[in-house]
Design an enzyme around this catalytic site. Structure first.
Site, PDB file in Angstrom:
ATOM      1  N   THR A 156       0.234  13.807  89.792  1.00  0.00           N
ATOM      2  CA  THR A 156      -0.980  14.716  89.342  1.00  0.00           C
ATOM      3  C   THR A 156      -1.658  14.084  88.058  1.00  0.00           C
ATOM      4  O   THR A 156      -1.007  13.615  87.051  1.00  0.00           O
ATOM      5  CB  THR A 156      -0.653  16.073  89.421  1.00  0.00           C
ATOM      6  OG1 THR A 156      -1.839  16.860  88.695  1.00  0.00           O
ATOM      7  CG2 THR A 156       0.569  16.172  88.463  1.00  0.00           C
TER       8      THR A 156
ATOM      9  N   TYR B  21       4.048  22.800  85.132  1.00  0.00           N
ATOM     10  CA  TYR B  21       4.016  22.058  86.527  1.00  0.00           C
ATOM     11  C   TYR B  21       3.756  20.668  86.180  1.00  0.00           C
ATOM     12  O   TYR B  21       4.338  19.671  86.877  1.00  0.00           O
ATOM     13  CB  TYR B  21       2.363  22.728  87.230  1.00  0.00           C
ATOM     14  CG  TYR B  21       2.205  21.624  88.159  1.00  0.00           C
ATOM     15  CD1 TYR B  21       2.779  21.386  89.294  1.00  0.00           C
ATOM     16  CD2 TYR B  21       0.779  21.116  87.880  1.00  0.00           C
ATOM     17  CE1 TYR B  21       2.192  20.509  90.310  1.00  0.00           C
ATOM     18  CE2 TYR B  21       0.272  20.149  89.014  1.00  0.00           C
ATOM     19  CZ  TYR B  21       0.978  19.874  90.172  1.00  0.00           C
ATOM     20  OH  TYR B  21       0.656  19.093  91.160  1.00  0.00           O
TER      21      TYR B  21
END
Ligand code: UDP
Length: 336
Positions: free
Chosen positions: A127, A151
């Site tokens: 990501t 995250y």
């Protein structure tokens, strides 16, 4: 066929961890269309049984080492694609343990199972959150990686594990750093179905299409951008999946661990996305402005030059295509 595919690697069995989820399910379709057999490994915590249509489903959790060993014993797996992860920034801030356990320990278990089964090709869903606050844009792969939430850290830590296994055990790996995945299958067979839905495009579409829906909320219009709203790089889910097929071919030719950004190279503000949706959805939905969402960087735009030059990848779909496909999918769900 949804996306024209290049001549690809010989037919093989691909383990798709998280194949019942949004991007994983689109991937299974493209793998099947390219002649491969996608075997989905998914705990169905956020994925859906109905989304597994293009190959077998093995219900299991990456934290269950026995189950993982079983799947490698049962199938002759050539490549692993690893989508199985928790992926909500806000949730990661309040439940970091959940993110480190699922995304880091889960990846470690997968790497160990692959090593034991001598499977040496891995494509990992990473990501743009590994970069943190951009020091410059567009972001290339050399930009420093300084995540600003659990995250992003969990994905960066998983990338590091993968790099170490590449170094020590001859694993070939591609970490694909997604920017903002949007859209749905262009043939309407699969789409995004999160519960709760937090992402911008599906939230706008739901607010436009669902009877009695509340207006969509815009998180802040006081950023330092032309219209005051955050800028993101929205890339169609089919284009993301096409990059995985190219990465699989790339790993057949290249040793070691590699990272690639996947974005279009062009940013759209929340206001522009809303306007594009309204243009396609009869002027709807209404929108209200609220305060900024914590942890949102003002601008995230990819340089996808490396994916273009090394993988031969180029996104084919526009944001308008993505909105069209996603709204067709949502409309079908409402009518159903
Ligand atoms: N956003 C918004 N309203 C929503 C959902 C998102 O204004 O209902 C904004 C969000 O603050 C960010 C952009 O839309 O600036 C994209 O957010 P999303 O959650 O879709 O993806 P992220 O960039 O967090 O991965």
């Amino acid at each position: 066929m949804a996306v024209p595919l290049r001549a690809s690697s010989p037919a093989s069995t691909v383990l798709v961890c998280g194949g019942a989820g949004y991007i994983g399910a689109h991937m299974c379709k493209q793998l099947a269309e390219a002649g491969h057999t996608p075997v989905t490994f998914d705990n169905l915590s956020t994925g859906h049984r109905w989304a597994v249509k293009w190959g077998p489903l093995v219900e299991g959790d990456l934290l269950d080492e026995m189950k993982l060993a079983d799947v490698f014993a049962e199938y002759r797996i050539a490549t692993v694609m690893h989508f199985a992860a928790r992926s909500l920034v806000g949730e990661s801030v309040v439940q970091p343990g959940l993110y480190f356990r699922n995304n880091v320990t889960g990846t470690l278990n997968l790497l160990e199972a692959m090593r034991a089964a001598n499977v040496r090709s891995l494509i990992f869903s990473s990501t743009a959150a590994v970069y943190g606050i951009p020091e410059y844009t567009p972001l290339d792969e050399l930009h420093p990686t300084r995540p600003i939430n659990p995250y992003g850290w969990s994905k960066l830590m998983a990338e590091q594990l993968i790099a170490e296994y590449a170094q020590a055990h001859g694993l070939r790996a591609a970490c694909l750093r997604y920017f903002n995945a949007v859209g749905a299958d262009s043939e309407g067979e699969i789409g995004e179905a999160h519960e709760p839905e937090t992402h911008l495009v599906p939230n706008i579409i739901k607010a436009a299409l669902e009877p009695d829906a509340e207006p969509v909320t815009i998180f802040g219009n006081d950023y330092d951008t032309p219209d005051g709203t955050c800028i993101r790089d929205y890339v169609h889910v089919e284009d993301l999946c096409a990059a995985h097929l190219l990465a699989m071919e790339y790993l057949a030719r290249h040793e070691g661990g590699h990272a690639f950004n996947l974005g279009t190279g062009s940013g759209s503000s929340v206001g522009e996305v809303l306007a594009a949706c309204r243009a396609l959805l009869g002027g709807k939905p209404q929108a209200t402005i609220s305060s900024r969402r914590p942890g949102d960087p003002v601008r995230l735009v990819a340089s996808a030059e490396k994916a273009r030059s090394e993988l031969g990848w180029a996104p084919r779909h526009t944001l308008a295509d993505a909105i069209k496909h996603a709204s067709a999918w949502h409309r079908a769900q409402i009518e159903y």
